[in-house]
Design a protein around this motif. Structure first.
Motif, PDB file in Angstrom:
ATOM      1  N   MET A   1      15.914  28.457 -41.832  1.00  0.00           N
ATOM      2  CA  MET A   1      15.184  27.194 -41.814  1.00  0.00           C
ATOM      3  C   MET A   1      15.342  26.546 -40.462  1.00  0.00           C
ATOM      4  O   MET A   1      16.406  26.557 -39.859  1.00  0.00           O
ATOM      5  CB  MET A   1      15.741  26.258 -42.895  1.00  0.00           C
ATOM      6  CG  MET A   1      15.083  24.895 -42.927  1.00  0.00           C
ATOM      7  SD  MET A   1      15.737  23.896 -44.300  1.00  0.00           S
ATOM      8  CE  MET A   1      14.821  22.395 -44.038  1.00  0.00           C
ATOM      9  N   SER A   2      14.299  25.984 -39.910  1.00  0.00           N
ATOM     10  CA  SER A   2      14.375  25.273 -38.642  1.00  0.00           C
ATOM     11  C   SER A   2      13.844  23.876 -38.849  1.00  0.00           C
ATOM     12  O   SER A   2      13.191  23.566 -39.836  1.00  0.00           O
ATOM     13  CB  SER A   2      13.578  25.992 -37.552  1.00  0.00           C
ATOM     14  OG  SER A   2      12.215  26.027 -37.893  1.00  0.00           O
ATOM     15  N   GLU A  55      22.049  20.316 -44.785  1.00  0.00           N
ATOM     16  CA  GLU A  55      21.619  21.541 -45.440  1.00  0.00           C
ATOM     17  C   GLU A  55      20.811  22.413 -44.489  1.00  0.00           C
ATOM     18  O   GLU A  55      20.942  23.647 -44.495  1.00  0.00           O
ATOM     19  CB  GLU A  55      20.817  21.234 -46.705  1.00  0.00           C
ATOM     20  CG  GLU A  55      20.370  22.464 -47.483  1.00  0.00           C
ATOM     21  CD  GLU A  55      21.510  23.372 -47.941  1.00  0.00           C
ATOM     22  OE1 GLU A  55      21.216  24.536 -48.277  1.00  0.00           O
ATOM     23  OE2 GLU A  55      22.676  22.938 -47.974  1.00  0.00           O
ATOM     24  N   ALA A  56      19.973  21.784 -43.658  1.00  0.00           N
ATOM     25  CA  ALA A  56      19.233  22.557 -42.650  1.00  0.00           C
ATOM     26  C   ALA A  56      20.200  23.201 -41.671  1.00  0.00           C
ATOM     27  O   ALA A  56      20.043  24.374 -41.284  1.00  0.00           O
ATOM     28  CB  ALA A  56      18.254  21.641 -41.913  1.00  0.00           C
ATOM     29  N   LEU A  57      21.230  22.459 -41.266  1.00  0.00           N
ATOM     30  CA  LEU A  57      22.263  23.002 -40.380  1.00  0.00           C
ATOM     31  C   LEU A  57      22.946  24.195 -41.040  1.00  0.00           C
ATOM     32  O   LEU A  57      23.121  25.249 -40.413  1.00  0.00           O
ATOM     33  CB  LEU A  57      23.283  21.900 -40.076  1.00  0.00           C
ATOM     34  CG  LEU A  57      24.529  22.291 -39.292  1.00  0.00           C
ATOM     35  CD1 LEU A  57      24.170  22.616 -37.849  1.00  0.00           C
ATOM     36  CD2 LEU A  57      25.576  21.162 -39.337  1.00  0.00           C
ATOM     37  N   ARG A  58      23.322  24.043 -42.295  1.00  0.00           N
ATOM     38  CA  ARG A  58      24.000  25.122 -43.008  1.00  0.00           C
ATOM     39  C   ARG A  58      23.117  26.356 -43.122  1.00  0.00           C
ATOM     40  O   ARG A  58      23.557  27.481 -42.864  1.00  0.00           O
ATOM     41  CB  ARG A  58      24.422  24.648 -44.404  1.00  0.00           C
ATOM     42  CG  ARG A  58      25.343  25.632 -45.128  1.00  0.00           C
ATOM     43  CD  ARG A  58      25.356  25.410 -46.627  1.00  0.00           C
ATOM     44  NE  ARG A  58      24.060  25.733 -47.234  1.00  0.00           N
ATOM     45  CZ  ARG A  58      23.631  26.967 -47.465  1.00  0.00           C
ATOM     46  NH1 ARG A  58      24.380  28.013 -47.147  1.00  0.00           N
ATOM     47  NH2 ARG A  58      22.445  27.175 -48.011  1.00  0.00           N
ATOM     48  N   GLU A  59      21.851  26.154 -43.492  1.00  0.00           N
ATOM     49  CA  GLU A  59      20.942  27.283 -43.685  1.00  0.00           C
ATOM     50  C   GLU A  59      20.677  28.027 -42.375  1.00  0.00           C
ATOM     51  O   GLU A  59      20.642  29.266 -42.350  1.00  0.00           O
ATOM     52  CB  GLU A  59      19.634  26.799 -44.295  1.00  0.00           C
ATOM     53  CG  GLU A  59      19.744  26.372 -45.747  1.00  0.00           C
ATOM     54  CD  GLU A  59      18.398  26.010 -46.351  1.00  0.00           C
ATOM     55  OE1 GLU A  59      17.365  26.208 -45.672  1.00  0.00           O
ATOM     56  OE2 GLU A  59      18.379  25.528 -47.494  1.00  0.00           O
ATOM     57  N   GLU A  60      20.467  27.284 -41.293  1.00  0.00           N
ATOM     58  CA  GLU A  60      20.229  27.937 -40.001  1.00  0.00           C
ATOM     59  C   GLU A  60      21.410  28.811 -39.607  1.00  0.00           C
ATOM     60  O   GLU A  60      21.233  29.954 -39.154  1.00  0.00           O
ATOM     61  CB  GLU A  60      19.985  26.885 -38.915  1.00  0.00           C
ATOM     62  CG  GLU A  60      18.618  26.236 -38.960  1.00  0.00           C
ATOM     63  CD  GLU A  60      18.395  25.310 -37.782  1.00  0.00           C
ATOM     64  OE1 GLU A  60      17.243  24.869 -37.610  1.00  0.00           O
ATOM     65  OE2 GLU A  60      19.344  25.027 -37.020  1.00  0.00           O
ATOM     66  N   CYS A  61      22.619  28.290 -39.762  1.00  0.00           N
ATOM     67  CA  CYS A  61      23.802  29.048 -39.355  1.00  0.00           C
ATOM     68  C   CYS A  61      24.105  30.182 -40.328  1.00  0.00           C
ATOM     69  O   CYS A  61      24.519  31.272 -39.911  1.00  0.00           O
ATOM     70  CB  CYS A  61      24.989  28.109 -39.206  1.00  0.00           C
ATOM     71  SG  CYS A  61      24.806  26.957 -37.819  1.00  0.00           S
ATOM     72  N   ALA A  62      23.882  29.958 -41.623  1.00  0.00           N
ATOM     73  CA  ALA A  62      24.098  31.028 -42.598  1.00  0.00           C
ATOM     74  C   ALA A  62      23.180  32.213 -42.321  1.00  0.00           C
ATOM     75  O   ALA A  62      23.558  33.376 -42.538  1.00  0.00           O
ATOM     76  CB  ALA A  62      23.891  30.498 -44.010  1.00  0.00           C
ATOM     77  N   ALA A  63      21.965  31.940 -41.833  1.00  0.00           N
ATOM     78  CA  ALA A  63      21.026  33.015 -41.520  1.00  0.00           C
ATOM     79  C   ALA A  63      21.501  33.879 -40.358  1.00  0.00           C
ATOM     80  O   ALA A  63      21.051  35.020 -40.188  1.00  0.00           O
ATOM     81  CB  ALA A  63      19.651  32.426 -41.208  1.00  0.00           C
ATOM     82  N   LEU A  64      22.443  33.345 -39.552  1.00  0.00           N
ATOM     83  CA  LEU A  64      22.959  34.090 -38.397  1.00  0.00           C
ATOM     84  C   LEU A  64      24.115  35.019 -38.779  1.00  0.00           C
ATOM     85  O   LEU A  64      24.472  35.911 -38.005  1.00  0.00           O
ATOM     86  CB  LEU A  64      23.446  33.111 -37.316  1.00  0.00           C
ATOM     87  CG  LEU A  64      22.413  32.158 -36.727  1.00  0.00           C
ATOM     88  CD1 LEU A  64      23.085  31.195 -35.751  1.00  0.00           C
ATOM     89  CD2 LEU A  64      21.311  32.944 -36.027  1.00  0.00           C
ATOM     90  N   GLU A  65      24.699  34.831 -39.953  1.00  0.00           N
ATOM     91  CA  GLU A  65      25.897  35.582 -40.327  1.00  0.00           C
ATOM     92  C   GLU A  65      25.725  37.095 -40.214  1.00  0.00           C
ATOM     93  O   GLU A  65      26.656  37.791 -39.774  1.00  0.00           O
ATOM     94  CB  GLU A  65      26.359  35.205 -41.737  1.00  0.00           C
ATOM     95  CG  GLU A  65      27.630  35.921 -42.148  1.00  0.00           C
ATOM     96  CD  GLU A  65      28.170  35.446 -43.488  1.00  0.00           C
ATOM     97  OE1 GLU A  65      29.043  36.154 -44.040  1.00  0.00           O
ATOM     98  OE2 GLU A  65      27.741  34.402 -44.001  1.00  0.00           O
ATOM     99  N   PRO A  66      24.566  37.685 -40.570  1.00  0.00           N
ATOM    100  CA  PRO A  66      24.435  39.138 -40.432  1.00  0.00           C
ATOM    101  C   PRO A  66      24.584  39.645 -39.000  1.00  0.00           C
ATOM    102  O   PRO A  66      24.816  40.846 -38.785  1.00  0.00           O
ATOM    103  CB  PRO A  66      23.021  39.409 -40.970  1.00  0.00           C
ATOM    104  CG  PRO A  66      22.744  38.278 -41.901  1.00  0.00           C
ATOM    105  CD  PRO A  66      23.404  37.087 -41.261  1.00  0.00           C
ATOM    106  N   HIS A  67      24.461  38.759 -38.014  1.00  0.00           N
ATOM    107  CA  HIS A  67      24.590  39.175 -36.616  1.00  0.00           C
ATOM    108  C   HIS A  67      26.037  39.143 -36.127  1.00  0.00           C
ATOM    109  O   HIS A  67      26.303  39.473 -34.964  1.00  0.00           O
ATOM    110  CB  HIS A  67      23.743  38.270 -35.709  1.00  0.00           C
ATOM    111  CG  HIS A  67      22.271  38.345 -35.982  1.00  0.00           C
ATOM    112  ND1 HIS A  67      21.531  39.481 -35.755  1.00  0.00           N
ATOM    113  CD2 HIS A  67      21.414  37.416 -36.471  1.00  0.00           C
ATOM    114  CE1 HIS A  67      20.266  39.256 -36.080  1.00  0.00           C
ATOM    115  NE2 HIS A  67      20.170  38.021 -36.522  1.00  0.00           N
TER     116      HIS A  67
END
Length: 284
Positions: A1-2, A55-67
């Motif tokens: 999410m952005s 929540e937007a902050l959390r979602e953006e960073c959670a999306a980076l976890e696979p990297h």
């Protein structure tokens, strides 16, 4: 999410007046933060990010976890090569398991909340003022200037010192349990490694240790080059995420090849070239 929210509109400016440099409100916040940094080497600005954006902050960073680079490493508190010969009583001989993982800066979208905050000139000015510095510079390091620290359940980030003198971080996702930030303020200085005190903490001495109860969206300012610190083992089913905003008093600072390999599993040509000195002779 952005989100399309401008960098400083993300901040709770009623409490943190980043849009009013040098105003009485700015000076009040800066003065309080400086006092905490002088006393404890750490200051937490609670609810720095507006609650409706967490929540937007959390979602953006959670999306980076696979990297995240997730290789488990055997390290010492200085992140130097563990096979380096050292005196028998040197604290660098204490080997620990580093189970946290880092997402490198080149994997973080420029449009993300953390990236736009990190590169904001007013945010940089505010952080520099809080540290009592005329200015701060983004690291020239293409991998470690802005990172996401990921600690999976059952893992920890063991005792260590930071490469950069002034560390700014923000919890973006809390663990279900555990994952507590612990630190020993001012345990060393630019002139004194204080190996005896460091060795004592590594052996289990908890007397110098302080603990922080951090919440997502809190901004933490920290003199991490002089404070031994760690994140305790994460428990439960939720990983702990925190954004690390690394700045330097000098332009052009790049991490060592050894530490870069430990953190990201790769190096770039910039890490193999001659690096800009940090102004002290402390172990990395």
């Amino acid at each position: 999410m952005s989100t399309s929210v401008a960098p400083l509109e993300m901040v709770g400016t009623d409490r943190y007046p980043l849009t009013e440099p040098d105003s009485p409100a700015w000076r009040e916040v800066v003065g309080r933060t400086r006092a905490e940094l002088a006393e404890a080497g750490c200051s937490v600005l609670t609810d720095f990010i507006r609650p409706e954006l967490r929540e937007a902050l959390r979602e953006e960073c959670a999306a980076l976890e696979p990297h995240a680079y997730t290789k488990i490493e055997q390290v010492n508190a200085y992140n130097t090569a563990i096979d380096e010969p050292l005196p028998e009583d040197h604290p660098g001989r204490t080997i620990m398991e580093r189970g946290n993982a880092f997402v490198a800066r080149d994997r973080v979208p420029a449009s993300s909340i953390i990236s736009r905050l990190y590169t904001s000139p007013l945010f940089q000015r505010f952080v520099a003022d809080c540290f009592g510095l005329p200015e701060l510079h983004e690291l020239a390091d293409p991998l470690s200037g802005l990172t996401l620290n990921v600690i999976a359940p059952g893992r920890a980030h063991p005792w260590h010192f930071d490469t950069n003198t002034h560390t700014v971080s923000m919890l973006t996702q809390a663990a279900a349990d555990g994952g507590t930030f612990e630190y020993c303020p001012n345990i060393r200085s630019a002139a004194d490694e204080n190996f005896a005190a460091v060795r004592s903490v590594l052996a289990g001495d908890t007397r110098p240790v302080r603990r922080l109860d951090l919440r997502p969206g809190d901004l933490q300012l920290f003199k991490g080059r002089f404070a031994l610190h760690r994140v305790s083992t994460v428990e439960g089913a939720i990983a702990r995420h925190s954004a690390i905003f690394a700045y330097s008093e000098r332009p052009g600072v790049i991490g060592s090849a050894e530490r870069t390999r430990q953190l990201f599993g790769r190096v770039l040509p910039a890490h193999l070239a001659e690096r800009t000195a940090r102004g002290d002779e402390l172990l990395d």
